[in-house]
Write an enzyme that holds these catalytic residues in place. Structure first.
Site, PDB file in Angstrom:
ATOM      1  N   HIS A 192       0.315  17.308  -9.041  1.00  0.00           N
ATOM      2  CA  HIS A 192       0.677  15.936  -9.397  1.00  0.00           C
ATOM      3  C   HIS A 192       2.180  15.863  -9.695  1.00  0.00           C
ATOM      4  O   HIS A 192       2.704  16.713 -10.427  1.00  0.00           O
ATOM      5  CB  HIS A 192      -0.129  15.503 -10.630  1.00  0.00           C
ATOM      6  CG  HIS A 192       0.172  14.103 -11.043  1.00  0.00           C
ATOM      7  ND1 HIS A 192      -0.315  13.007 -10.358  1.00  0.00           N
ATOM      8  CD2 HIS A 192       0.935  13.613 -12.049  1.00  0.00           C
ATOM      9  CE1 HIS A 192       0.134  11.912 -10.931  1.00  0.00           C
ATOM     10  NE2 HIS A 192       0.895  12.242 -11.950  1.00  0.00           N
ATOM     11  N   GLY A 223     -12.044  12.809 -14.221  1.00  0.00           N
ATOM     12  CA  GLY A 223     -11.041  11.779 -14.481  1.00  0.00           C
ATOM     13  C   GLY A 223      -9.929  11.770 -13.448  1.00  0.00           C
ATOM     14  O   GLY A 223      -9.934  12.535 -12.485  1.00  0.00           O
TER      15      GLY A 223
HETATM   16  C1  GRF Z   1       3.133  15.482  -3.783  1.00  0.00           C
HETATM   17  O1  GRF Z   1       4.256  15.138  -4.577  1.00  0.00           O
HETATM   18  C2  GRF Z   1       1.851  15.389  -4.560  1.00  0.00           C
HETATM   19  O2  GRF Z   1       1.963  15.798  -5.879  1.00  0.00           O
HETATM   20  C3  GRF Z   1       1.595  13.908  -4.494  1.00  0.00           C
HETATM   21  O3  GRF Z   1       1.930  13.548  -3.187  1.00  0.00           O
HETATM   22  C4  GRF Z   1       2.901  14.455  -2.696  1.00  0.00           C
HETATM   23  C5  GRF Z   1       2.344  15.074  -1.447  1.00  0.00           C
HETATM   24  O4  GRF Z   1       3.332  15.596  -0.653  1.00  0.00           O
HETATM   25  N1  GRF Z   1       0.256  13.579  -4.891  1.00  0.00           N
HETATM   26  P1  GRF Z   1       2.995  16.403   0.683  1.00  0.00           P
HETATM   27  O5  GRF Z   1       1.962  15.615   1.469  1.00  0.00           O
HETATM   28  O6  GRF Z   1       2.467  17.755   0.286  1.00  0.00           O
HETATM   29  O7  GRF Z   1       4.303  16.488   1.395  1.00  0.00           O
END
Ligand code: GRF
Length: 202
Positions: free
Chosen positions: A111, A145
């Site tokens: 995240h 969650g």
């Molecule tokens: C990452 O920053 C992830 O945490 C978020 O979306 C982005 C995905 O990037 N949920 P990618 O598809 O791996 O380039």
């Protein structure tokens, strides 16, 4: 060798970092990506898997009568690859009860914020709007969650005065990819245990 199924919804650069690490380190990394699943067609994340020779599958929510049926299909497709870990790397759907029942304590998400601050789909934008001076990324286990599961690792990233969402997200992702590769490798090689909200890697 720990078997990983990775789920993606977008550009898949986190997946690519993992594929690259496995390519460079070989079996000493301790894990292999055995399949990549997605909730939509035509994304770079799937193309990256295909270029690496990793099998893919896609289940779109709209192709099922309801969310529960989609959840069961995702569960069955992932189960078919018998993974030890499931990696949600930029996967933009909430995994449902069937999936969580099958893979409890084995689903890792990344995240782009320092949880529990700024959970949800707009962690970068929300941090920027709030005006924090430091944000970052969190690798955590998934529970029922939204971005609430036990935290495995976090890393801080500064917010610069002129940042927009794209610039800040890219700065975070540079750190996030390294952290994810490091954490997944350690989980695979060393194992882990979860006690309440705490994750221990021996
Ligand atoms: C990452 O920053 C992830 O945490 C978020 O979306 C982005 C995905 O990037 N949920 P990618 O598809 O791996 O380039």
């Amino acid at each position: 060798m720990v078997r990983i199924v990775s789920l993606v919804s977008g550009s898949g650069t986190n997946l690519q970092a993992l594929l690259d690490a496995i390519g460079h380190r070989g079996p000493s990394y301790g894990a292999e990506v055995v399949a990549v699943g997605a909730d939509r067609h035509g994304i770079e994340g799937l193309a990256r898997a295909e270029r690496a020779g990793v099998p893919t599958f896609v289940h779109r929510v709209r192709d099922f009568v309801d969310r529960a049926a989609w959840d069961r299909a995702m569960t069955a497709s992932v189960e078919a690859y018998a993974p030890d870990l499931v990696l949600s790397a930029g996967f933009m759907k909430i995994l449902g009860p069937a999936f969580m029942a099958a893979f409890r304590d084995r689903v890792v998400n990344t995240h782009p914020a320092l949880l529990p601050s700024f959970p949800g789909a707009h962690g970068v934008r929300d941090a920027l709007r709030y005006g924090v001076k430091v944000t970052g990324c969190t690798v955590h286990f998934v529970d029922e969650g939204v971005d609430t599961g036990p935290i495995i690792a976090q890393q801080a990233v500064p917010v610069e005065p002129d940042d927009d969402e794209a610039v800040l997200h890219e700065r975070i992702k540079t750190v996030e990819r390294r952290l994810l590769v490091d954490v997944v490798g350690r989980l695979a090689r060393d194992g882990y245990r979860i006690e309440g909200r705490k994750v221990y890697i021996p």
